[in-house]
Design an enzyme around this catalytic site. Structure first.
Site, PDB file in Angstrom:
ATOM      1  CG  ASN A  76      19.038  43.062  18.104  1.00 54.26           C
ATOM      2  OD1 ASN A  76      18.365  42.781  19.090  1.00 54.26           O
ATOM      3  ND2 ASN A  76      20.143  43.782  18.189  1.00 54.26           N
ATOM      4  NE  ARG A 327      17.923  55.237  13.237  1.00 57.10           N
ATOM      5  CZ  ARG A 327      17.852  53.922  13.131  1.00 57.10           C
ATOM      6  NH1 ARG A 327      18.901  53.181  13.414  1.00 57.10           N
ATOM      7  NH2 ARG A 327      16.746  53.345  12.751  1.00 57.10           N
ATOM      8  CD  GLU A 467      23.639  45.752  15.657  1.00 53.56           C
ATOM      9  OE1 GLU A 467      22.513  45.377  15.283  1.00 53.56           O
ATOM     10  OE2 GLU A 467      23.835  46.337  16.745  1.00 53.56           O
TER      11      GLU A 467
END
Ligand SMILES: Cc1cc2nc3c(=O)[nH]c(=O)nc-3n(C[C@H](O)[C@H](O)[C@H](O)COP(=O)(O)OP(=O)(O)OC[C@H]3O[C@@H](n4cnc5c(N)ncnc54)[C@H](O)[C@@H]3O)c2cc1C
Length: 500
Positions: A76, A327, A467
Site C-alpha cells: 500500500n 475522515r 498498519e
C-alpha cells in the site's frame, strides 16, 4: 444492520482465519531444520519494513533480510499519495506555519474519539522530525507546498514531489540495499516459529510464491537471531475478514488497497496469542470517486480541492458537511446521501477551475471521466438534476464566507480558501467512500514489541510496525498520519532489535 446472511459470513470469515492460521512449527528449537539464518528478519516491504531496514543498517546490523510476498516491493505504501504529516519542520517554518508534536497528538486524539493511544501517538509524533530527515537523507524530495488533509489545526501534510508513496519507497529501498540489506520478492511469510517459552525464533516462508496460488513455491525455515519484525500492512483487501468485522463492508464497497493487503501477518500473530485491538475500526476514504477503481485520480484531485471547494447534496443543492472535517465525519455523512428510494446518490464536489488547475491531477480526472467541466451553475444543476435556485444561493453564500474568512455554516477552517472564490468554470467530481485503512491490528508498545493477549507482556523477539499494528489512531485516523507512524515504529523496531 447485521443480517442473518452477514452473520453467517462472520462464521465463514472466522473459519477462514482458523484455516489460514497454521500451528507453531515446533516447541523445541532443536527440531527445526533451518534453511537460512539472519540477524534481523523483516516481513513486508512497505514504509514500516523499509524504515526498519534502513535504520537497522544505519545502526550497524550486518545481515538484514526483507521479504515480500508479491513480485514487487512497496504494498500500500507504493500506492500511497506520498503525504506525511510532520510537525515543526523547516518547510512549515518557511511557510509561516506554527505547529508542534503536542498539537499533532491533540488533533489525532480528537479524531480517535477517545480510543486512540496518546502514548503511541506521542511516540510517533516526536519521531516525526527524525523521520522527515531520514527520508530526505535517503533521497526523498518534498514539494514546497504543504497540504491540509482535514481534521487538523495546522497545515502539516508534507508530500513528495512524485505525489505517490513510490517517491518514498524507491529511495528507501535503494538506501537499504546500500547498507547490504537483502531483499527478496515472492517470499510469503506463512507463520512464526517459536520456542516452548513463546520466544520467536524465526519464520516459515513460502519461497517462489505466486500470489493467488497458495500452494506455490516451497516451504523454508528462516532463523532470526535478533528478532522478527512483522510489517505486513492491513487487511482492507481481505473482503471476508473485513466483512466479518464490519458487515457493511462487503464486496460491493470499493477499496483503495493493494491486493496483498490480506492481513496475513495479523492472522499469524493472532494465532500465536498476540493481543488484537480495535479490529472493527476500518476506515473509508471520503475523497474517493465512484467513477473509477481503487484510489485512482479522484482522491488526489479532491484532496487538493476540498479546502477551497464545496460538497453538495444532490437532493437539496446545499452543503452538508465541513469539507475538511476528519475522515470518519465526512465518510459517514457522504454515505447518507441517498435518492428517494434509498439508493446511493453521491455528493458533488464543486471546485473552481482557476484553482483546481494548479494541481496536476486535474488533467487526469477530466481525461478519464472522473470529473467534468461546467461553464455555469445552471449547467451543473441541469446535468445532475439539482435544485438550481438553492445551488446558486449556496455558491453565493460560500463566496461570502470566503470573503469574510469564516464559515458560519459548518465551521470550516478558511485559511486555505483566502481569495479563492467559487466562480465558473467549475470542475465537478462525485464522492463516495471506499475502504481505505485499518485502524485495528495487533497491540504494540512504544518499543514496537508485540503484546501477548494472555498476560499483556511483550512476546520475546517479536515486533510489529505499520498498519498491521493497531490501537494507535482509535476510531478514525487523520490523513497523512499513517506514513510517519509506519516509519516511526519501523525505526523503533530496528532500534529495539539492535539493543536486544
Ligand atoms: C491508495 C492509498 C493511498 C494512501 N495515501 C496515504 C497518504 O498519502 N498518507 C498516509 O499517511 N497514508 C496513506 N495511506 C495509508 C498508508 O499508505 C498505509 O497505511 C501504509 O502504506 C501501510 O504501510 P505498511 O508498511 O504498514 O504496509 P504496506 O505498505 O501495505 O506493506 C506491507 C507489505 O507486506 C507484504 N506482505 C503482506 N503479507 C505478506 C506475507 N505473508 N509475506 C510477505 N510479505 C507480505 C505486502 O504485499 C506489502 O508489500 C494510503 C493508503 C492507500 C491504500
Amino acid at each position: 444492520m447485521q443480517t442473518r446472511r452477514s452473520f453467517l459470513k462472520f462464521g465463514a470469515g472466522a473459519a477462514a482465519v482458523g484455516a489460514l492460521a497454521p500451528l507453531t512449527v515446533s516447541a523445541n528449537s532443536s527440531d527445526v531444520k533451518w534453511h537460512e539464518k539472519h540477524e534481523i528478519v523483516i516481513v513486508g516491504s512497505g514504509f514500516a519494513g523499509l524504515a526498519a531496514a534502513v535504520e537497522a543498517g544505519k545502526l550497524g546490523a550486518k545481515d538484514i533480510l526483507v521479504i515480500e510476498k508479491l513480485g514487487v516491493y512497496g504494498g500500500n505504501s507504493t500506492l500511497n499519495a506520498g503525504q506525511a504529516c510532520f510537525a515543526n519542520t523547516d518547510l512549515q517554518k518557511q511557510l509561516g506555519i506554527e505547529d508542534s508534536a503536542e498539537l499533532m497528538v491533540q488533533d489525532q486524539l480528537k479524531s480517535g474519539r477517545g480510543y486512540a493511544s496518546e502514548e503511541l501517538l506521542k511516540h510517533s509524533a516526536e519521531l516525526g522530525p527524525y523521520i522527515y530527515q531520514l527520508t530526505k537523507d535517503c533521497g526523498c524530495v518534498y514539494r514546497d507546498h504543504i497540504i491540509n488533509t482535514g481534521g487538523t489545526s495546522a497545515t502539516r501534510s508534507h508530500q513528495v514531489v512524485e505525489r505517490s508513496g513510490a517517491g518514498f519507497i524507491r529511495p528507501m529501498l535503494k538506501t537499504a540495499r546500500s547498507y547490504g540489506v537483502k531483499t527478496k520478492t515472492r517470499h510469503k511469510f506463512e507463520h512464526l516459529i517459536t520456542a516452548a517459552d513463546g520466544t520467536v525464533l524465526g519464520i516459515q516462508v513460502r519461497k517462489d510464491y505466486h500470489f493467488g496460488h497458495e500452494d506455490s513455491g516451497t516451504l523454508i525455515n528462516i532463523k532470526a537471531e535478533k528478532g522478527v519484525l512483522i510489517a505486513t500492512g492491513g487487511f482492507g483487501a481481505n473482503v471476508a475478514f473485513r466483512q466479518a468485522l464490519d458487515p457493511t463492508l462487503g464486496n460491493e464497497v470499493g477499496c483503495t488497497n493493494a491486493r496483498g493487503a490480506t492481513g496475513d501477518g495479523l492472522i499469524a500473530m493472532l494465532s500465536e496469542g498476540a493481543m488484537p485491538v480495535h479490529l472493527s475500526f476500518i476506515q473509508s476514504g471520503p475523497w474517493a470517486s465512484p467513477d473509477e477503481g481503487g484510489f485512482g485520480y479522484g482522491a488526489g484531485f479532491s484532496l487538493y480541492n476540498f479546502p477551497h471547494s464545496i460538497a453538495i447534496d444532490r437532493n437539496t443543492g446545499q452543503r452538508f458537511m465541513n469539507e475538511t472535517a476528519d475522515r470518519k465525519t465526512r465518510a459517514d455523512l457522504e454515505v447518507q446521501r441517498r435518492d428517494k428510494d434509498g439508493k446511493p446518490n453521491p455528493a458533488l464536489l464543486i471546485a473552481p477551475k482557476h484553482e483546481a488547475q494548479k494541481d496536476p491531477s486535474m488533467e487526469n480526472v477530466l481525461r478519464y471521466n472522473v470529473a467534468w467541466e461546467f461553464d455555469s451553475v445552471d449547467a451543473i444543476a441541469k446535468h445532475f438534476e439539482l435544485p438550481t435556485k438553492q445551488l446558486k444561493k449556496q455558491i453565493d453564500d460560500w463566496n461570502k464566507y470566503v470573503k469574510a474568512g469564516e464559515d458560519p455554516q459548518f465551521g470550516k477552517r478558511m485559511n486555505m480558501s483566502t481569495g479563492i472564490y467559487l466562480t465558473a468554470p467549475f470542475i465537478v467530481q462525485r464522492l463516495w467512500p471506499k475502504v481505505h485503512y485499518c485502524q485495528g491490528g495487533i497491540q504494540i508498545n512504544t518499543k514496537a514489541e508485540v503484546i501477548a493477549a494472555k498476560n499483556g507482556q511483550p512476546i520475546r523477539k517479536l515486533y510489529a510496525a505499520g498498519e498491521v499494528s493497531g490501537g494507535v489512531h482509535g476510531v478514525s485516523r487523520l490523513g497523512g498520519c499513517s506514513t510517519p507512524e509506519c516509519m516511526a515504529f519501523g525505526v523503533t523496531a530496528a532500534r529495539s532489535m539492535m539493543k536486544a
